[in-house]
Design an enzyme around this catalytic site. Structure first.
Site, PDB file in Angstrom:
ATOM      1  N   TYR A 109      86.161  12.505  94.096  1.00  0.00           N
ATOM      2  CA  TYR A 109      86.160  13.209  93.122  1.00  0.00           C
ATOM      3  C   TYR A 109      87.333  13.479  92.411  1.00  0.00           C
ATOM      4  CZ  TYR A 109      85.706  16.956  89.455  1.00  0.00           C
ATOM      5  OH  TYR A 109      85.723  17.660  88.242  1.00  0.00           O
ATOM      6  N   GLU A 197      86.231  13.546  83.696  1.00  0.00           N
ATOM      7  CA  GLU A 197      85.788  13.546  85.031  1.00  0.00           C
ATOM      8  C   GLU A 197      85.274  12.431  85.825  1.00  0.00           C
ATOM      9  OE1 GLU A 197      83.522  17.447  86.915  1.00  0.00           O
ATOM     10  OE2 GLU A 197      82.097  15.877  85.994  1.00  0.00           O
TER      11      GLU A 197
END
Length: 387
Positions: A109, A197
């Site tokens: 991530y 993101e």
């Protein structure tokens, strides 16, 4: 301002961010031809809505044949996709993104946000790719690292080394992450993003890094610098009232309560919503008319508030500085007459030309309740809707 995954990836291409090949499809009949341009043997069919959790909701599926691509496309386009971010009503899927499948070895991530405490752009990285970052923060916060970037220096080896170390990456993979971080930083900065993101960021079996998902939010206050971004707006993904408000330069956010709020100034609006909750009710919206509202703007603000069928009463809280209370009062009277406000209306005016404003309301002959101060106004509107 939010955009779709496919739009975010198109934008990131300009900054040499590695992404999988994909094609947008709005009609299931076009799915097979689109899929042929993407891959030969493995595809991922992704619903395009402005919400996370699409996979858990059934909006992201793997296809291993062209027939399966067609079947899944027909299944997903037109479905009402419910995720933890859409609420119980979900969102209708109008388009899908067919992407080449990847042979995934590892998932990570990585994201970028503006750290409000330090006024710097911050990278957030975690080894827990493919998982909601909120869940990771709650259960295993030690698996998240945040790295702030000095605006005067940009991304340096110091920051990328910290990120690579937290992800356990070395050698060529570390070099790829270094390039990625520099490119993401450029994309974030040049496009005035508030969020970027990538979840998941994956390493493939041939040791290449690819961004398999992308979420981008732009800073609304900087959109004047990017007029072309307006073309990316999907009206189907926006609240109609919020779209209408933007046409009149009103800051409006729909909430779940029953007392509509019309206020000037964001801080005063927050205080108004707080005091409504203090007296046992819930605000139906955040609405800041700004410091230079006209009669027409105030009238439109009332129309937007009353377009919400949950609104049982309205509280107007104006502290006149640059904005004159008499102008607001004229707008209130004009709106009340034009749209026939049938719910209790409490008005608190203070500041520039407050007495003139109060007299305009008093002489209007309309049923408008005056509040001597914010506390008094809040008590009166909560009492009015309950009685």
């Amino acid at each position: 301002m939010n955009i779709h995954e496919y739009q975010a990836k198109e934008l990131l291409k300009f900054f040499n961010v590695p992404i999988a090949k994909g094609a947008l499809v709005e009609d299931p009949e076009d799915a097979i031809e689109a899929a042929k341009t993407v891959s030969d043997n493995l595809w991922v069919v992704k619903a395009q809505i402005h919400a996370g959790g699409r996979g858990k909701g059934g909006g992201v599926k793997i296809a291993k044949s062209l027939e399966e691509v067609k079947s899944l496309s027909s299944e997903i386009i037109g479905m009402n996709l419910v995720t933890h971010q859409t609420g119980k009503d979900g969102k209708r899927v109008r388009k899908i993104y067919i992407e080449a499948g990847a042979d995934i070895a590892e998932e990570f991530y990585i994201s970028m946000v503006v750290d409000r405490q330090t006024s710097k752009i911050s990278f957030i990285a975690s080894t827990e790719g493919g998982v909601d970052i909120e869940e990771v923060a709650e259960k295993t916060p030690e698996k998240i690292v945040a790295v702030n970037i000095e605006p005067s220096e940009g991304v340096t080896n110091k920051e990328t080394n910290l990120i690579c170390k937290s992800l356990g990456l070395e050698g060529d993979l570390a070099n790829q992450v270094e390039d990625l971080c520099n490119n993401l930083y450029s994309a974030f900065l040049e496009n005035d993003m508030s969020l970027l993101e990538i979840n998941p960021l994956v390493i493939t079996s041939d040791r290449k890094i690819i961004c398999l998902d992308a979420k981008v939010n732009f800073d609304d206050n900087a959109l004047f610098r990017h007029p072309n971004f307006r073309e990316l707006l999907d009206p189907h993904e926006e609240d109609p009232s919020e779209l209408k408000a933007s046409e009149f330069d009103l800051s409006y956010i729909k909430l779940e309560g029953n007392i509509g709020c019309l206020v000037n100034g964001a801080g005063l609006a927050m205080a108004t919503m707080d005091i409504i909750k203090l007296y046992g009710e819930e605000p139906a919206n955040f609405l800041d008319v700004g410091g230079s509202a006209t009669k027409e703007k105030v009238t439109e603000a009332f129309k937007i508030i009353l377009s919400d069928e949950n609104v049982k009463g309205i509280l107007v809280n104006i502290f006149g500085g640059i904005m004159r209370c008499d102008v607001v009062a004229e707008g209130i009277v004009n709106a009340a007459r034009e749209i026939n406000i049938s719910v209790p209306l409490v008005v608190r005016l203070e500041g520039t030309n407050a007495e003139k404003g109060k007299k305009i309301i008093e002489d209007s002959g309309l049923t408008i309740i005056s509040g001597s101060d914010l506390d008094d106004a809040a008590k009166k509107i909560t009492k009015a809707i309950s009685g």
